[in-house]
Every structure is written in C-alpha cells, then in structure tokens.
Design a protein around this motif. Structure first.
Motif, PDB file in Angstrom:
ATOM      1  N   ASP A   1      -5.766  19.828 -21.773  1.00  0.00           N
ATOM      2  CA  ASP A   1      -4.309  19.932 -21.876  1.00  0.00           C
ATOM      3  C   ASP A   1      -3.751  20.825 -20.770  1.00  0.00           C
ATOM      4  O   ASP A   1      -4.487  21.511 -20.054  1.00  0.00           O
ATOM      5  CB  ASP A   1      -3.881  20.438 -23.254  1.00  0.00           C
ATOM      6  CG  ASP A   1      -4.423  21.829 -23.577  1.00  0.00           C
ATOM      7  OD1 ASP A   1      -4.538  22.655 -22.660  1.00  0.00           O
ATOM      8  OD2 ASP A   1      -4.733  22.086 -24.754  1.00  0.00           O
ATOM      9  N   SER A   2      -2.433  20.804 -20.625  1.00  0.00           N
ATOM     10  CA  SER A   2      -1.776  21.521 -19.525  1.00  0.00           C
ATOM     11  C   SER A   2      -1.958  23.027 -19.624  1.00  0.00           C
ATOM     12  O   SER A   2      -1.946  23.726 -18.603  1.00  0.00           O
ATOM     13  CB  SER A   2      -0.282  21.181 -19.488  1.00  0.00           C
ATOM     14  OG  SER A   2       0.333  21.506 -20.719  1.00  0.00           O
TER      15      SER A   2
ATOM     16  N   ARG B   1      -5.439  23.731 -18.224  1.00  0.00           N
ATOM     17  CA  ARG B   1      -5.418  23.524 -16.764  1.00  0.00           C
ATOM     18  C   ARG B   1      -4.467  24.490 -16.053  1.00  0.00           C
ATOM     19  O   ARG B   1      -4.256  24.393 -14.857  1.00  0.00           O
ATOM     20  CB  ARG B   1      -5.017  22.074 -16.458  1.00  0.00           C
ATOM     21  CG  ARG B   1      -6.097  21.059 -16.821  1.00  0.00           C
ATOM     22  CD  ARG B   1      -5.676  19.633 -16.504  1.00  0.00           C
ATOM     23  NE  ARG B   1      -4.735  19.110 -17.481  1.00  0.00           N
ATOM     24  CZ  ARG B   1      -3.517  18.689 -17.191  1.00  0.00           C
ATOM     25  NH1 ARG B   1      -3.071  18.738 -15.945  1.00  0.00           N
ATOM     26  NH2 ARG B   1      -2.727  18.224 -18.127  1.00  0.00           N
TER      27      ARG B   1
ATOM     28  N   ILE C   1      -1.363  24.623 -15.965  1.00  0.00           N
ATOM     29  CA  ILE C   1      -0.125  24.032 -15.469  1.00  0.00           C
ATOM     30  C   ILE C   1       1.071  24.733 -16.112  1.00  0.00           C
ATOM     31  O   ILE C   1       2.084  25.004 -15.459  1.00  0.00           O
ATOM     32  CB  ILE C   1      -0.083  22.516 -15.763  1.00  0.00           C
ATOM     33  CG1 ILE C   1      -1.115  21.767 -14.901  1.00  0.00           C
ATOM     34  CG2 ILE C   1       1.312  21.957 -15.508  1.00  0.00           C
ATOM     35  CD1 ILE C   1      -0.849  21.808 -13.410  1.00  0.00           C
ATOM     36  N   THR C   2       0.932  25.023 -17.403  1.00  0.00           N
ATOM     37  CA  THR C   2       2.002  25.732 -18.115  1.00  0.00           C
ATOM     38  C   THR C   2       2.276  27.077 -17.445  1.00  0.00           C
ATOM     39  O   THR C   2       3.430  27.456 -17.230  1.00  0.00           O
ATOM     40  CB  THR C   2       1.598  25.961 -19.581  1.00  0.00           C
ATOM     41  OG1 THR C   2       1.272  24.705 -20.178  1.00  0.00           O
ATOM     42  CG2 THR C   2       2.727  26.611 -20.361  1.00  0.00           C
TER      43      THR C   2
ATOM     44  N   GLY D   1      -2.071  16.600 -12.456  1.00  0.00           N
ATOM     45  CA  GLY D   1      -1.973  15.929 -13.752  1.00  0.00           C
ATOM     46  C   GLY D   1      -3.129  15.004 -14.040  1.00  0.00           C
ATOM     47  O   GLY D   1      -3.930  14.682 -13.166  1.00  0.00           O
TER      48      GLY D   1
ATOM     49  N   GLU E   1       2.166  11.974 -16.160  1.00  0.00           N
ATOM     50  CA  GLU E   1       2.229  13.437 -16.222  1.00  0.00           C
ATOM     51  C   GLU E   1       2.595  14.033 -14.864  1.00  0.00           C
ATOM     52  O   GLU E   1       3.397  14.965 -14.784  1.00  0.00           O
ATOM     53  CB  GLU E   1       0.903  14.021 -16.695  1.00  0.00           C
ATOM     54  CG  GLU E   1       0.986  15.539 -16.881  1.00  0.00           C
ATOM     55  CD  GLU E   1      -0.321  16.155 -17.342  1.00  0.00           C
ATOM     56  OE1 GLU E   1      -0.276  17.295 -17.830  1.00  0.00           O
ATOM     57  OE2 GLU E   1      -1.381  15.519 -17.200  1.00  0.00           O
TER      58      GLU E   1
ATOM     59  N   ILE F   1       5.926  16.342 -13.997  1.00  0.00           N
ATOM     60  CA  ILE F   1       5.859  17.665 -13.380  1.00  0.00           C
ATOM     61  C   ILE F   1       6.697  17.704 -12.104  1.00  0.00           C
ATOM     62  O   ILE F   1       7.463  18.646 -11.875  1.00  0.00           O
ATOM     63  CB  ILE F   1       4.398  18.043 -13.072  1.00  0.00           C
ATOM     64  CG1 ILE F   1       3.624  18.262 -14.378  1.00  0.00           C
ATOM     65  CG2 ILE F   1       4.324  19.312 -12.208  1.00  0.00           C
ATOM     66  CD1 ILE F   1       2.131  18.432 -14.195  1.00  0.00           C
TER      67      ILE F   1
END
Length: 207
Positions: free
Chosen positions: A47-48, A51, A53-54, A75, A80, A84
């Motif tokens: 999930d983000s 990774r 990303i959040t 992504g 995804e 982003i």
C-alpha cells in the motif's frame, strides 16, 4: 523551494544506488540540489503507506519539486500513478521523471495537459480491461456452479480498511477530501462514508 527525491526498489536484489546516481547526475547537470531522499524497499503491491508515498505527498507543498528515476516507482498501476500526478498538478508541485524525460510543471503547462490526457486514456483502458477480465471470471465461475455474492450475514468490508492512519494524516494536513479520494483510488462518496463510519473527522458541508 524544497526538492525531494523518491527512490524505490521491489527486492533486495535491486540497487537503490543506481537510482540515486541517476538523480544526482540529473540534478548536477541542472544546478539543482536535493534536500531530502526518500528511499524504500517495497514491492509495488504494497500500500501507499508502506511505499512511503503518503509520507512523500505530506512533505511537499505549493512550489516544491519531486524527482524520481522512473514513473513506475510512484505507483502499482497506471490508475494510481495518474491519481498521484493529478494530485501534484492540483497542488502546484513539479514532478521530474528522468527515464521518461517528463517535467510536469502544473495545470497551466501545455505539456502537462497533453500528458494527463494521454494518461487518462490509458487509465480508462486499464479499467475497461480489468472490468472485462472480471466479467469473464464471473461468467466462468457461474458456469462451473460456483455461488456468487456475499454470504448472508457477512460484514461488508471497505477497500479503505487499514488506511485509517493514512487518511487521518491527510485530514490533519488539510488535504481536500477529493484529493484524498484520488490518491487512494476511491470515490469521494466512499471516502466520506468511510470517514463518517470510522469517525476520523467531523464532516462539513464544504466537502
């Protein structure tokens, strides 16, 4: 302006140093200085939050820049990645992708508009292909006598389950509900209902 470099490898057999070299080589040639490196060893299937990303999206603001070696680092699907990129454009955050030679500067930039149009077409194609595969699988299951649908009395699960902390962080960062929905690849209605059920925040009529 803050510049953040994002690097990700899927396994320990890959080398983050190669991506870092590409990024530093680019920044040196263009008289740029990276303020922070976010490096991750995680599969694109994660999930983000895993990774990071959040974390990446929470660190940047209007006028900042993100640099990554490849678009696929961001992504796990075309949809995804597009979500982003759209979020970055909306927030006026510049994105540089070295391998694909992309420099997405904002919603008023013509190159960005063209790229987003192409990305959107690819995302629509991906959704159509997924839908077609799902229908074929359901049809095959039905022919084989498999009972479809949720058993009676079962509790409905949300695709947002497990992302409560991630959503709460975006809310605290005052990211709009529409933007959060795009990042998490869900609808604003689903997000709003999930927030209400989980009591993550007091909903307002401006959502």
């Amino acid at each position: 302006m803050k510049i953040i470099a994002y690097l990700r490898v899927s396994t320990n057999t890959q080398d983050l140093n190669n991506q870092k070299f590409e990024i530093l080589n680019y920044t040196n040639k263009n008289n740029l200085k990276v303020d922070e490196f976010i490096d991750v060893e995680a599969s694109s299937r994660k999930d983000s939050n895993t990774r990071r990303i959040t974390e990446l999206l929470a660190k940047v603001k209007d006028g900042d820049m993100i640099i990554t070696a490849e678009l696929s680092r961001l992504g796990r699907s075309i949809v995804e990645v597009i979500n982003i990129v759209n979020e970055l454009i909306t927030r006026n955050i510049r994105l540089i992708v070295i391998k694909q030679a992309l420099d997405i500067k904002g919603s008023h930039d013509m190159q960005s508009k063209i790229l987003i149009t192409l990305f959107s077409l690819l995302a629509e194609l991906e959704r159509d292909l997924i839908s077609e595969r799902t229908k074929s699988a359901l049809h095959a299951a039905k022919i084989n006598g498999k009972i479809l649908g949720r058993p009676k009395g079962s509790i409905s699960k949300s695709k947002l389950d497990g992302k409560e902390d991630e959503i709460q962080m975006f809310i605290q960062k005052k990211v709009s509900r529409s933007a959060i929905a795009r990042i998490l690849n869900t609808s604003r209605t689903n997000l709003k209902e999930f927030i209400r059920k989980k009591r993550l925040a007091q909903e307002k009529s401006t959502i």
